[in-house]
Scaffold this motif. Structure first.
Motif, short mmCIF file in Angstrom:
data_model
loop_
_atom_site.label_atom_id
_atom_site.label_comp_id
_atom_site.label_asym_id
_atom_site.label_seq_id
_atom_site.Cartn_x
_atom_site.Cartn_y
_atom_site.Cartn_z
N ALA A 214 0.79 -1.20 -0.18
CA ALA A 214 0.02 0.06 0.16
C ALA A 214 0.78 1.09 -0.02
O ALA A 214 1.79 1.40 0.70
N PRO A 215 0.79 2.21 -0.96
CA PRO A 215 1.71 3.26 -1.18
C PRO A 215 1.66 4.43 0.05
O PRO A 215 0.61 4.31 0.65
N THR A 216 2.78 4.99 0.26
CA THR A 216 2.75 6.07 1.22
C THR A 216 1.86 7.14 0.86
O THR A 216 1.76 7.32 -0.46
N ARG A 217 1.24 7.82 2.00
CA ARG A 217 0.13 8.87 1.42
C ARG A 217 0.94 9.91 1.17
O ARG A 217 2.15 10.46 1.66
N LEU A 218 0.22 10.74 0.08
CA LEU A 218 0.98 12.04 -0.34
C LEU A 218 0.08 13.10 0.59
O LEU A 218 -1.15 13.32 0.48
N TYR A 219 0.92 13.87 1.72
CA TYR A 219 0.30 14.90 2.26
C TYR A 219 0.47 16.44 1.99
O TYR A 219 -0.01 17.12 2.81
N VAL A 220 0.84 16.54 0.97
CA VAL A 220 1.40 17.81 0.32
C VAL A 220 0.10 18.75 0.19
O VAL A 220 -0.15 19.81 0.84
N ARG A 221 -0.99 18.56 -0.39
CA ARG A 221 -2.29 19.18 -0.72
C ARG A 221 -2.86 19.60 0.59
O ARG A 221 -3.22 20.77 0.84
N SER A 222 -2.88 18.60 1.26
CA SER A 222 -3.83 18.75 2.47
C SER A 222 -2.86 19.64 3.62
O SER A 222 -3.59 20.38 4.41
N CYS A 223 -1.69 19.53 3.63
CA CYS A 223 -0.75 20.18 4.62
C CYS A 223 -0.76 21.55 4.20
O CYS A 223 -0.90 22.72 5.12
N ARG A 224 -0.77 21.87 2.78
CA ARG A 224 -0.79 23.21 2.44
C ARG A 224 -2.31 23.92 2.49
O ARG A 224 -2.21 25.23 2.82
N ALA A 225 -3.17 23.16 2.45
CA ALA A 225 -4.42 23.65 2.91
C ALA A 225 -4.59 23.98 4.51
O ALA A 225 -5.04 25.18 4.78
N ALA A 226 -3.79 23.15 5.28
CA ALA A 226 -3.57 23.50 6.71
C ALA A 226 -3.12 24.76 6.96
O ALA A 226 -3.42 25.46 7.73
N LEU A 227 -2.01 24.95 6.10
CA LEU A 227 -1.14 26.14 6.27
C LEU A 227 -1.94 27.24 5.82
O LEU A 227 -1.76 28.48 6.44
N ALA A 228 -2.57 27.21 4.72
CA ALA A 228 -3.53 28.43 4.54
C ALA A 228 -4.69 28.84 5.51
O ALA A 228 -4.97 30.00 5.47
N ALA A 229 -5.02 27.93 6.28
CA ALA A 229 -6.02 28.10 7.32
C ALA A 229 -5.54 28.76 8.34
O ALA A 229 -6.14 29.58 9.04
N GLY A 230 -4.12 28.79 8.54
CA GLY A 230 -3.53 29.46 9.65
C GLY A 230 -3.47 28.68 10.75
O GLY A 230 -4.45 28.02 11.07
N GLY A 231 -2.49 28.86 11.66
CA GLY A 231 -2.19 28.60 12.96
C GLY A 231 -1.66 27.24 13.08
O GLY A 231 -1.08 26.64 14.24
N VAL A 232 -0.74 26.69 12.19
CA VAL A 232 -0.14 25.60 11.92
C VAL A 232 1.34 25.99 12.30
O VAL A 232 1.77 27.26 11.85
N LYS A 233 1.88 25.35 13.27
CA LYS A 233 3.35 25.82 13.79
C LYS A 233 4.18 25.08 13.41
O LYS A 233 5.49 25.23 13.47
N ALA A 234 4.05 23.81 13.21
CA ALA A 234 5.11 22.73 12.59
C ALA A 234 4.24 21.40 12.28
O ALA A 234 3.07 21.46 12.50
N PHE A 235 4.95 20.75 11.20
CA PHE A 235 4.66 19.44 10.88
C PHE A 235 5.76 18.59 11.31
O PHE A 235 7.09 18.98 11.16
N ALA A 236 5.46 17.35 11.26
CA ALA A 236 6.37 16.26 11.37
C ALA A 236 6.02 15.00 10.58
O ALA A 236 5.06 14.35 10.76
N HIS A 237 6.66 14.51 9.52
CA HIS A 237 6.63 13.41 9.02
C HIS A 237 7.20 12.19 9.29
O HIS A 237 8.26 12.17 9.81
N ILE A 238 6.17 11.17 9.77
CA ILE A 238 6.35 10.07 10.39
C ILE A 238 7.28 9.13 9.56
O ILE A 238 6.23 8.25 8.94
#
Length: 344
Positions: A214-238
């Motif tokens: 099962a392939p690794t999820r691509l989190y780019v679009r969702s994380c950029r949407a979260a950034l656009a919403a404002g209030g994100v201080k950090a991300f960590a790719h596990i």
């Protein structure tokens, strides 16, 4: 190198690469280098961010099963997910494909996966290298490496420096194992005495090979949407190191992430691995993602809107913890309430 086979592969992938073109792309395949125009991509004063990664021994399962369609997605995801954690937009991608004897049909399937993932995250596949090395690789074997470059406006780099005590930790669900820990996974499969064509013990509707790939999820679009919403201080790719090692990488000194394992369900594949391989809970959490593929640290006042942005982009989001003080000799991730996890 079989030059005719190499030429055939280039021709086969040209339309795949062309489909990934985006603003800023300045040349097609076939040259000695790829050009990219940052101004045309809309940047005023950009900082470049670069990553490189591979897929590890997950490749051995793809080779053993003849399933090559999704391994390219893993390659792109491992690179671009690392870019977005710093607030960067992935812009261009290059691949390195090495094999003992170039099989054009197989290589095209792999590169189609790469191109499809690039297209999904808005990243241009601008080139790569194909190497045929019979003295290095056996029949049917191959290796992959990926290289991604992104950009973020100066002053908008996400580096975790604004993380504060009491901030909320959100977990974005994974799609299974993603691309880490596969040497251990293959050992557990060996211990279990299973073939990759057997039904997966944790997902009987699939073969074991299909489920593990099962392939690794691509989190780019969702994380950029979260950034656009404002209030994100950090991300960590596990990735390698699991929840235990990756979250502290984006926290300031003196802070830790207190995570509550009751907040999400350990997926069946990890439960099977732990029980079959007799993997202790602590080792499970520092080897695998355990169901959380990306973490977002957010301001408490922004939790609702960031969660909504992530969910709107297709993520399954859980509030899994908070940022707390960290003593000098304490771990950077405090994972509690793993009682429901296997403990061989």
């Amino acid at each position: 190198m079989d030059i005719d086979a190499g030429d055939a592969l280039v021709e086969a992938i040209k339309p795949l690469a062309k489909a990934t073109a985006r603003a800023g792309t300045a040349a097609g395949l076939g040259g000695f280098g790829a050009l990219f125009d940052l101004k045309a991509a809309g940047y005023r004063d950009p900082i470049l961010v670069a990553t490189t990664d591979g897929v590890g021994t997950k490749l051995m399962i793809a080779i053993a099963t003849g399933r090559h369609d999704t391994i390219g997605i893993d390659l792109v995801a491992m690179c671009v997910n690392d870019l977005v954690v710093q607030g960067a937009e992935p812009l261009l991608f290059l691949d390195y494909f090495a094999t003992g004897k170039l099989e054009v049909a197989t290589a095209r399937r792999i590169l189609a996966g790469i191109a499809g993932a690039c297209r999904e995250v808005g990243c241009a596949l601008v080139g790569g290298e194909t190497a045929e090395m019979p003295g290095m690789y056996g029949a049917g074997d191959y290796d992959l490496a990926g290289f991604a470059v992104g950009a973020v406006e100066r002053g908008e780099v996400l580096d975790g420096s604004s993380v504060a005590l009491g901030d909320i930790v959100l977990g974005l669900e994974s799609n299974g194992l993603h691309s880490n820990g596969f040497s251990l996974v293959r050992r557990v499969v060996e211990v279990a005495g299973l073939g990759y064509d057997a039904p997966a013990p944790f997902a009987p509707a699939q073969s074991l090979g299909e489920a593990l790939l099962a392939p690794t999820r691509l989190y780019v679009r969702s994380c950029r949407a979260a950034l656009a919403a404002g209030g994100v201080k950090a991300f960590a790719h596990i990735t390698g190191g699991g929840l235990i090692e990756n979250v502290p990488r984006v926290l300031p000194d003196g802070m830790a992430a207190a995570l509550d394992a009751r907040r999400w369900t350990l997926p069946p594949v990890f439960r099977w691995l732990a029980e079959t391989g007799r993997i202790a809970r602590a080792e499970l959490a520092r080897t695998f993602n355990c169901g959380i593929g990306m973490v977002a640290v957010v301001d408490p006042a922004a939790e609702e809107r960031v969660t909504a942005a992530l969910a709107g982009a297709g993520e399954r989001v859980k509030r899994i913890g908070r940022i707390v003080p960290r003593a000098a000799d304490a771990p950077g991730t405090e994972l509690s309430h793993t009682d429901a996890w296997p403990n061989p």
